[in-house]
Structure formats: structure tokens, C-alpha cells
Design an enzyme around this catalytic site. Sequence first.
Site, PDB file in Angstrom:
ATOM      1  N   LEU A  69     -19.188 -51.619  -3.180  1.00 29.37           N
ATOM      2  CA  LEU A  69     -20.092 -52.783  -3.476  1.00 29.37           C
ATOM      3  C   LEU A  69     -19.478 -53.865  -2.454  1.00 29.37           C
ATOM      4  O   LEU A  69     -18.202 -54.213  -2.576  1.00 29.37           O
ATOM      5  CB  LEU A  69     -19.798 -53.130  -4.929  1.00 29.37           C
ATOM      6  CG  LEU A  69     -20.279 -52.083  -5.847  1.00 29.37           C
ATOM      7  CD1 LEU A  69     -19.941 -52.601  -7.265  1.00 29.37           C
ATOM      8  CD2 LEU A  69     -21.791 -51.731  -5.889  1.00 29.37           C
ATOM      9  N   VAL A 105     -14.256 -52.017  -2.691  1.00 32.71           N
ATOM     10  CA  VAL A 105     -14.756 -53.345  -2.226  1.00 32.71           C
ATOM     11  C   VAL A 105     -15.216 -53.281  -0.919  1.00 32.71           C
ATOM     12  O   VAL A 105     -14.213 -52.851  -0.110  1.00 32.71           O
ATOM     13  CB  VAL A 105     -13.802 -54.512  -2.602  1.00 32.71           C
ATOM     14  CG1 VAL A 105     -14.177 -55.508  -2.340  1.00 32.71           C
ATOM     15  CG2 VAL A 105     -13.708 -54.450  -4.443  1.00 32.71           C
ATOM     16  N   LYS A 106     -16.129 -53.689  -0.380  1.00 32.81           N
ATOM     17  CA  LYS A 106     -16.681 -53.797   1.023  1.00 32.81           C
ATOM     18  C   LYS A 106     -16.430 -55.118   1.506  1.00 32.81           C
ATOM     19  O   LYS A 106     -17.099 -56.010   0.828  1.00 32.81           O
ATOM     20  CB  LYS A 106     -18.086 -53.215   1.044  1.00 32.81           C
ATOM     21  CG  LYS A 106     -18.737 -52.731   2.253  1.00 32.81           C
ATOM     22  CD  LYS A 106     -20.165 -52.083   2.100  1.00 32.81           C
ATOM     23  CE  LYS A 106     -20.479 -51.605   3.260  1.00 32.81           C
ATOM     24  NZ  LYS A 106     -21.792 -51.271   2.964  1.00 32.81           N
ATOM     25  N   VAL A 107     -15.770 -55.307   2.727  1.00 33.64           N
ATOM     26  CA  VAL A 107     -15.416 -56.419   3.002  1.00 33.64           C
ATOM     27  C   VAL A 107     -15.817 -56.375   4.569  1.00 33.64           C
ATOM     28  O   VAL A 107     -15.763 -55.377   5.403  1.00 33.64           O
ATOM     29  CB  VAL A 107     -13.994 -57.121   2.945  1.00 33.64           C
ATOM     30  CG1 VAL A 107     -13.740 -57.197   1.409  1.00 33.64           C
ATOM     31  CG2 VAL A 107     -13.019 -56.041   3.599  1.00 33.64           C
TER      32      VAL A 107
END
Length: 222
Positions: A56, A82-84
Amino acid sequence: MKIFLDTANLESIKKFNDMGLLDGITTNPSLMSKEKGNPKDAMEEITKIIKGDVSLEVVSTDFSGMVDEGKRLRQYGDNVVVKVPMTPDGLKACKSLSSEGIPVNVTLVFSPNQALLAAKSGAKYVSPFIGRLDDIGQDGMNLIQDIKDIFKNYPHLKTEILVASVRHPMHVVEAAKIGADVVTLPPGVLDKMLQHPLTKIGLENFLKDWEKVKAENPDIKI
């Protein structure tokens, strides 16, 4: 090689998950925007359907915003990654989140240097975008090979190569031959992988021949 589906469409996710094909999901704000309803409801549902990792993506661009948002996204499930973005603040957020046990996927990677730095910052996944490189006249698969070669030299780097921006089934074959850890596919590409004209023709011939057998043996049952 693990197969992730690159979508936020619940119907597609359920369809391919029921076939036992999915090891995870990747999403992004663009994919979320294509679906009707509340994105929060979709994210919650996806993390329940899929047992594997679900990426996400944050929409904040500064360090503190990404960290705060990443922690909120993680609350949707223990399988949330967590996508950054591959930016200085993104790597700083990656280091912070991963140090707290929150897995991170560093996205929008277009060079071996970026992949190496993402791995150094503690990323669980690094997402090279091969299709977008192909679009500008470069060979995206060369990037996957370069990253694979670099990571092989340093076994202490546990970062997985997640091939993204996949445009066609041959991208999948090439990624598998190189030895990429994961490939994430749009539903349309996975649909194409399921199909071959000779499979269809062969099945039609089998069924025609079986109809002849049934005509000659009306009482036959299997």
C-alpha cells in the site's frame, strides 16, 4: 518466482486468487483512483483476501508524512508492506519504518544505483519499472540483470527484486530466466499468460472426439 497482481480491483484479485496464482498484491494511488468506493474499504478487503504481502503506497512526499502514513497503512494488516518512492525522504522513511519492523517496498526505481541504495536503507522489496524504461528506448530487463548481479555479490542484502511496470508475458519469462524474486502483473497480462491458441484447439478436438465416443456408447459414464 512469486507472482503479485498489480491492481486494486477486488473482482480481479478474487478471480486469480481462487486459481491459487497470487502470492501478493501491489497497489498505488493511480490504481486506487480507478476503482469505485472508499479506498479504505478496498485496502481492508484486499488485506483480508490475500494472505501474502500487500503493498500500500503512501501519498505523502516528506519524511515525517511518509512515516506517519506508513504506520497508519500498516494497521490494515500484518501483511501490509508500505510502499515509498525512491527519493531521499523515501529512503529515510524506509530506514525508519524498517527499523520498527514495518516492511517497505521502494518504488519508482530506474537504475542499479537506486536499487542498491534502497537495499542499504532496509527495503524488503525494490521495484524497478521495466516497461517505462522500454518506453524511452532502454532495455528494462538489463536493469533487472544488473540489480540481480549486484545483490548476488552481497548476500547480507536480503532485499527482493520486485519487477514492476510489466507490459506483456515475455517480460515475465525474461524476469523468471534472470531469477527475479517477484513479478507484479496487471490483470490483463496474467490473463494473456493463461492463454495459448493451441490449448484452445486441443481442447476443442478432445471434446469433439469424446462426443463421437458417446454417440457410439450412449450408456458410457465417467
